[in-house]
Write a protein that holds these residues in place. Structure first.
Motif, PDB file in Angstrom:
ATOM      1  N   PHE A  71       2.787  -7.870   0.293  1.00 57.43           N
ATOM      2  CA  PHE A  71       1.418  -7.596   0.999  1.00 57.43           C
ATOM      3  C   PHE A  71       0.274  -7.263  -0.077  1.00 57.43           C
ATOM      4  CE2 PHE A  71       4.327  -7.000   4.588  1.00 57.43           C
ATOM      5  CZ  PHE A  71       3.509  -7.685   5.642  1.00 57.43           C
ATOM      6  N   VAL A  72       0.693  -6.925  -1.308  1.00 58.45           N
ATOM      7  CA  VAL A  72      -0.442  -6.526  -2.122  1.00 58.45           C
ATOM      8  C   VAL A  72      -0.865  -7.377  -3.510  1.00 58.45           C
ATOM      9  CG1 VAL A  72      -0.056  -4.274  -1.504  1.00 58.45           C
ATOM     10  CG2 VAL A  72       1.137  -5.062  -3.532  1.00 58.45           C
ATOM     11  N   ILE A 121      -6.988  -2.340  -0.172  1.00 58.09           N
ATOM     12  CA  ILE A 121      -5.543  -2.422  -0.889  1.00 58.09           C
ATOM     13  C   ILE A 121      -6.017  -2.214  -2.147  1.00 58.09           C
ATOM     14  CG2 ILE A 121      -3.806  -3.652  -1.495  1.00 58.09           C
ATOM     15  CD1 ILE A 121      -4.180  -5.459   0.841  1.00 58.09           C
ATOM     16  N   ALA A 122      -7.166  -2.787  -3.032  1.00 59.26           N
ATOM     17  CA  ALA A 122      -7.432  -2.647  -4.325  1.00 59.26           C
ATOM     18  C   ALA A 122      -7.536  -1.172  -4.796  1.00 59.26           C
ATOM     19  CB  ALA A 122      -8.535  -3.484  -4.747  1.00 59.26           C
ATOM     20  N   ALA A 152      -4.203  -1.139   9.022  1.00 60.52           N
ATOM     21  CA  ALA A 152      -5.709  -1.309   9.034  1.00 60.52           C
ATOM     22  C   ALA A 152      -6.103  -1.603   7.298  1.00 60.52           C
ATOM     23  CB  ALA A 152      -6.315  -0.108   9.605  1.00 60.52           C
ATOM     24  N   GLU A 153      -5.376  -0.869   6.647  1.00 58.56           N
ATOM     25  CA  GLU A 153      -5.757  -0.866   5.210  1.00 58.56           C
ATOM     26  C   GLU A 153      -5.388  -2.263   4.610  1.00 58.56           C
ATOM     27  OE1 GLU A 153      -5.256   3.546   3.455  1.00 58.56           O
ATOM     28  OE2 GLU A 153      -3.576   2.550   3.965  1.00 58.56           O
ATOM     29  N   LEU A 154      -4.040  -2.801   5.159  1.00 56.99           N
ATOM     30  CA  LEU A 154      -3.531  -4.054   4.614  1.00 56.99           C
ATOM     31  C   LEU A 154      -4.384  -5.363   5.176  1.00 56.99           C
ATOM     32  CD1 LEU A 154       0.302  -3.562   4.963  1.00 56.99           C
ATOM     33  CD2 LEU A 154      -0.799  -3.716   2.926  1.00 56.99           C
ATOM     34  N   ILE A 197       3.721  -2.813  -6.220  1.00 53.30           N
ATOM     35  CA  ILE A 197       4.150  -3.727  -5.135  1.00 53.30           C
ATOM     36  C   ILE A 197       3.661  -3.047  -3.987  1.00 53.30           C
ATOM     37  CG2 ILE A 197       6.072  -4.923  -6.143  1.00 53.30           C
ATOM     38  CD1 ILE A 197       7.769  -2.664  -5.085  1.00 53.30           C
ATOM     39  N   GLY A 198       2.995  -1.891  -3.924  1.00 51.08           N
ATOM     40  CA  GLY A 198       2.724  -0.778  -2.985  1.00 51.08           C
ATOM     41  C   GLY A 198       2.049   0.236  -3.532  1.00 51.08           C
TER      42      GLY A 198
END
Length: 382
Positions: A156-157, A134-135, A126-128, A117-118
């Motif tokens: 978010f992921v 993210i991956a 910026a990453e999100l 989940i994170g």
């Protein structure tokens, strides 16, 4: 100055829906800016909007209602045999097998049972904004609970994982497949990657309005940023994620991250579900009844480790038949934290889309129940 006047049209027999929408707008004193659209058995019967600086074709951030579009892409690829729900993610993406994730399947991810989940230390705004980034961060992360033992919402992921599987399996991103196979052919005003040419129609979302005392009481009672809820909602980064600033960023709109970066209108949200189940404008339905049945089936019910009792998930979609008991058991869709709502009720013949430009205080949206019930009653009577 607020605008409580309702614009748009409804089909004969749907006048009560317009009245209910007008009551909602009046209660909001015209300060929110909202849109409502609905289809009955593939025919658009509701197209309404109200509020300052909002038109029928206004685009705004739909947040996690984006997951409905991302799930539709996934369902289409499963239907065609490109993806398998019960195949380990690591079969397509070997790096994901690290830290005890080797047996996690696509079904685990879509049903929020993967524990991913994170990441420790959090993801920056910026990453999100970029699913590929993210991956890469998720690949080495240990799950926050034993996969399959429980479920918890990965706000978010989740669909960054799905996107990476699609990229490895097809050579295209989820956003590219969506644009080519779903949005463009069906003319949907719902984007996973908003072109610069459409920026003129975009209107940002805003925080709720509350007294300083209400604000202080609310934020002081939230779980901490390193809690399961904090990790699931991106609050464990430094600084914690500002949800409004994030969604209103051009990079987010341009990239369209598949968990929360969609931009659209109520027409686009309702059209997505109409296209999925009934087809639109002479185009056939995107999904077969068997695929709809698979993805609408309950998978994760009861207490959600992240959201508490707010859970109840089908496969990728939320189980809307549990959210709204007047709908059919197989109703499915997805809402968004800024107030968007969208779903299909295949048995009832309903495709529903709603947007608003201002968060409800404490993420509360009682008008969803009122509007969904009004549309259901009108379709049932027709």
């Amino acid at each position: 100055m607020s605008d409580t006047h309702v614009h748009g049209t409804v089909a004969d027999g749907f006048e009560r829906v317009r009245e209910e929408f007008a009551a909602v707008v009046t209660a909001q004193r015209g300060q929110v800016g909202a849109q409502l659209a609905a289809y009955a058995h593939g025919r658009r019967v509701v197209d309404l909007w109200a509020g300052t600086d909002v038109a029928g074709d206004t685009l705004t951030c739909v947040y996690s209602a984006t997951k409905g579009a991302a799930t539709l892409v996934t369902a289409l690829l499963v239907q065609e045999g490109v993806l398998s729900l019960d195949e380990p993610v690591a079969r397509h993406w070997p790096e994901f097998a690290a830290a005890g994730k080797d047996a996690i399947t696509l079904r685990d991810v879509l049903s929020h049972r993967s524990g991913v989940i994170g990441v420790d230390g959090g993801l920056t705004a910026a990453e999100l904004a970029d699913d590929a980034v993210i991956a890469r961060r998720l690949a080495g992360q240990r799950p926050y609970w034993r996969p399959g033992s429980a479920y918890g919402y990965g706000g978010f992921v989740t669909f960054a994982v799905v996107n990476e599987v699609i990229r490895r399996a097809t050579g295209q991103s989820l956003q590219q497949v969506y644009e080519q196979r779903v949005r463009a052919p069906y003319g949907l005003d719902l984007y996973l990657g908003l072109p610069e040419s459409e920026e003129g129609r975009f209107r940002p979302i805003e925080w709720w309005t509350a007294t300083p005392e209400q604000e202080a009481a609310f934020w002081s009672n939230l779980p901490g940023p390193q809690s399961i809820l904090g990790i699931g909602y991106g609050l464990n980064s430094t600084p914690p994620l500002d949800q409004v600033a994030f969604a209103n960023t051009r990079a987010v709109r341009a990239n369209g991250p598949a968990s929360a970066g969609g931009v659209g209108s109520a027409r686009g949200l309702a059209g997505l579900y109409a296209a999925a189940v009934w087809g639109m404008d002479g185009q056939p339905p995107l999904l077969t009844p068997d695929t709809v049945g698979e993805f609408a089936q309950l998978h994760s019910v009861g207490a959600d480790l992240v959201r508490g009792e707010q859970g109840n998930y089908a496969l990728g979609f939320q189980a809307k038949g549990l959210r709204y008991p007047f709908l059919s058991a197989n109703a499915f869709g997805h809402d968004g934290s800024a107030g968007a709502e969208s779903f299909a009720d295949p048995r009832g013949g309903i495709a529903f889309g709603y947007t608003r430009r201002r968060y409800g205080f404490a993420w509360s949206y009682p008008e969803h129940d009122r509007l969904a019930a009004a549309v259901h009653a009108a379709v049932a009577a027709s």
